[in-house]
Design a protein around this motif. Structure first.
Motif, PDB file in Angstrom:
ATOM      1  N   MET A   1     -12.542   3.382   0.671  1.00 46.40           N
ATOM      2  CA  MET A   1     -11.722   2.268   0.246  1.00 46.40           C
ATOM      3  C   MET A   1     -11.710   1.259   1.387  1.00 46.40           C
ATOM      4  O   MET A   1     -11.688   1.618   2.555  1.00 46.40           O
ATOM      5  CB  MET A   1     -10.313   2.766  -0.071  1.00 46.40           C
ATOM      6  N   PHE A   2     -11.696  -0.013   1.023  1.00 42.58           N
ATOM      7  CA  PHE A   2     -11.696  -1.114   1.976  1.00 42.58           C
ATOM      8  C   PHE A   2     -10.537  -2.038   1.660  1.00 42.58           C
ATOM      9  O   PHE A   2      -9.948  -1.963   0.573  1.00 42.58           O
ATOM     10  CB  PHE A   2     -13.018  -1.893   1.898  1.00 42.58           C
ATOM     11  N   ALA A   3     -10.196  -2.908   2.596  1.00 39.03           N
ATOM     12  CA  ALA A   3      -9.081  -3.834   2.393  1.00 39.03           C
ATOM     13  C   ALA A   3      -9.378  -5.156   3.068  1.00 39.03           C
ATOM     14  O   ALA A   3     -10.149  -5.229   4.021  1.00 39.03           O
ATOM     15  CB  ALA A   3      -7.798  -3.241   2.972  1.00 39.03           C
TER      16      ALA A   3
ATOM     17  N   PRO B   1      -9.397  -7.304  -7.031  1.00 38.88           N
ATOM     18  CA  PRO B   1      -9.256  -6.117  -6.194  1.00 38.88           C
ATOM     19  C   PRO B   1      -8.874  -4.899  -7.026  1.00 38.88           C
ATOM     20  O   PRO B   1      -8.308  -5.021  -8.114  1.00 38.88           O
ATOM     21  CB  PRO B   1      -8.142  -6.502  -5.224  1.00 38.88           C
ATOM     22  N   ALA B   2      -9.181  -3.713  -6.486  1.00 33.50           N
ATOM     23  CA  ALA B   2      -8.814  -2.455  -7.151  1.00 33.50           C
ATOM     24  C   ALA B   2      -7.316  -2.206  -7.055  1.00 33.50           C
ATOM     25  O   ALA B   2      -6.745  -1.473  -7.856  1.00 33.50           O
ATOM     26  CB  ALA B   2      -9.580  -1.292  -6.523  1.00 33.50           C
ATOM     27  N   GLY B   3      -6.694  -2.817  -6.070  1.00 36.33           N
ATOM     28  CA  GLY B   3      -5.262  -2.682  -5.885  1.00 36.33           C
ATOM     29  C   GLY B   3      -4.774  -3.779  -4.962  1.00 36.33           C
ATOM     30  O   GLY B   3      -5.565  -4.471  -4.321  1.00 36.33           O
ATOM     31  N   VAL B   4      -3.461  -3.936  -4.887  1.00 35.02           N
ATOM     32  CA  VAL B   4      -2.898  -4.994  -4.043  1.00 35.02           C
ATOM     33  C   VAL B   4      -1.468  -4.647  -3.653  1.00 35.02           C
ATOM     34  O   VAL B   4      -0.726  -4.043  -4.417  1.00 35.02           O
ATOM     35  CB  VAL B   4      -2.974  -6.356  -4.776  1.00 35.02           C
ATOM     36  N   LEU B   5      -1.136  -5.013  -2.427  1.00 35.72           N
ATOM     37  CA  LEU B   5       0.248  -4.999  -1.946  1.00 35.72           C
ATOM     38  C   LEU B   5       0.579  -6.424  -1.544  1.00 35.72           C
ATOM     39  O   LEU B   5      -0.160  -7.041  -0.773  1.00 35.72           O
ATOM     40  CB  LEU B   5       0.398  -4.100  -0.714  1.00 35.72           C
TER      41      LEU B   5
ATOM     42  N   LEU C   1      -7.073  -4.325  -1.910  1.00 36.56           N
ATOM     43  CA  LEU C   1      -7.840  -3.085  -1.751  1.00 36.56           C
ATOM     44  C   LEU C   1      -9.078  -3.141  -2.635  1.00 36.56           C
ATOM     45  O   LEU C   1      -9.001  -3.499  -3.817  1.00 36.56           O
ATOM     46  CB  LEU C   1      -6.963  -1.889  -2.102  1.00 36.56           C
ATOM     47  N   TRP C   2     -10.211  -2.780  -2.038  1.00 32.88           N
ATOM     48  CA  TRP C   2     -11.517  -2.902  -2.688  1.00 32.88           C
ATOM     49  C   TRP C   2     -12.211  -1.549  -2.682  1.00 32.88           C
ATOM     50  O   TRP C   2     -12.094  -0.799  -1.713  1.00 32.88           O
ATOM     51  CB  TRP C   2     -12.372  -3.927  -1.948  1.00 32.88           C
ATOM     52  N   PRO C   3     -12.979  -1.222  -3.736  1.00 26.24           N
ATOM     53  CA  PRO C   3     -13.666   0.073  -3.782  1.00 26.24           C
ATOM     54  C   PRO C   3     -14.743   0.210  -2.707  1.00 26.24           C
ATOM     55  O   PRO C   3     -15.046   1.297  -2.252  1.00 26.24           O
ATOM     56  CB  PRO C   3     -14.269   0.133  -5.182  1.00 26.24           C
TER      57      PRO C   3
END
Length: 177
Positions: free
Chosen positions: A1-3, A25-29, A42-44
């Motif tokens: 996982m990358f950010a 992105p795959a996810g985010v905060l 957050l990136w795969p």
């Protein structure tokens, strides 16, 4: 996982303000900090991150006792902005072997993501269900003793540490332990 980590003045849609229109992105905060908003995307893989953005690898993660709950507060800490590899290695070791064990059972801790860029810059994002959780984490950190061989000269003081309210928290399972 990358950010990737971005800051922007407060805006209704901080994610769209900092990411190119087609970036998903795959996810985010999204954390509302005093003075600005931090977006941790957050990136795969590193190739999925927006071109030109400093990309971090998720090098460590801790699930706290409140893992799975929605975080209300986050602390974002920027370490070693000089990009010194020896300092980054020392910070990584201290984080894994000293800090992680000291904080992983703090009540209200949702999780911690430790990010390291190819140029050895580190960002730590800790999420919690309450503000007092971050106070307890700091108290425990102050009581930890250095590890054998740990050189205090290589332990970076944070360049910037801020606590804010979590506006959006979508962290994919791959970014959690």
């Amino acid at each position: 996982m990358f950010a990737t980590v971005h800051t922007t003045p407060h805006t209704a849609d901080a994610v769209r303000a900092v990411l190119p229109g087609d970036a998903e992105p795959a996810g985010v905060l999204v954390v509302e900090l005093p003075g600005d908003t931090a977006v941790v995307a957050l990136w795969p893989d590193g190739a999925a991150a927006p071109a030109g953005a400093r990309t971090y690898r998720v090098i460590d993660r801790i699930d706290g006792p409140a893992a799975g709950r929605t975080p209300l507060f986050a602390e974002v800490t920027w370490l070693d902005v000089r990009g010194d590899p020896a300092v980054a290695r020392a910070a990584e070791r201290g984080g894994r072997e000293r800090i992680g064990p000291a904080i992983r059972d703090v009540d209200g801790l949702v999780g911690v993501l430790v990010l390291r860029s190819d140029d050895d810059r580190i960002v730590v994002v800790g999420t919690a269900t309450g503000r007092e959780t971050h106070d307890e984490v700091h108290a425990r950190l102050a009581r930890t003793e250095l590890l054998p061989g740990e050189d205090p000269a290589l332990l970076p003081e944070p360049e910037r540490t801020e606590i804010g309210r979590v506006l959006v928290a979508r962290v994919p399972a791959e970014a959690r332990s």
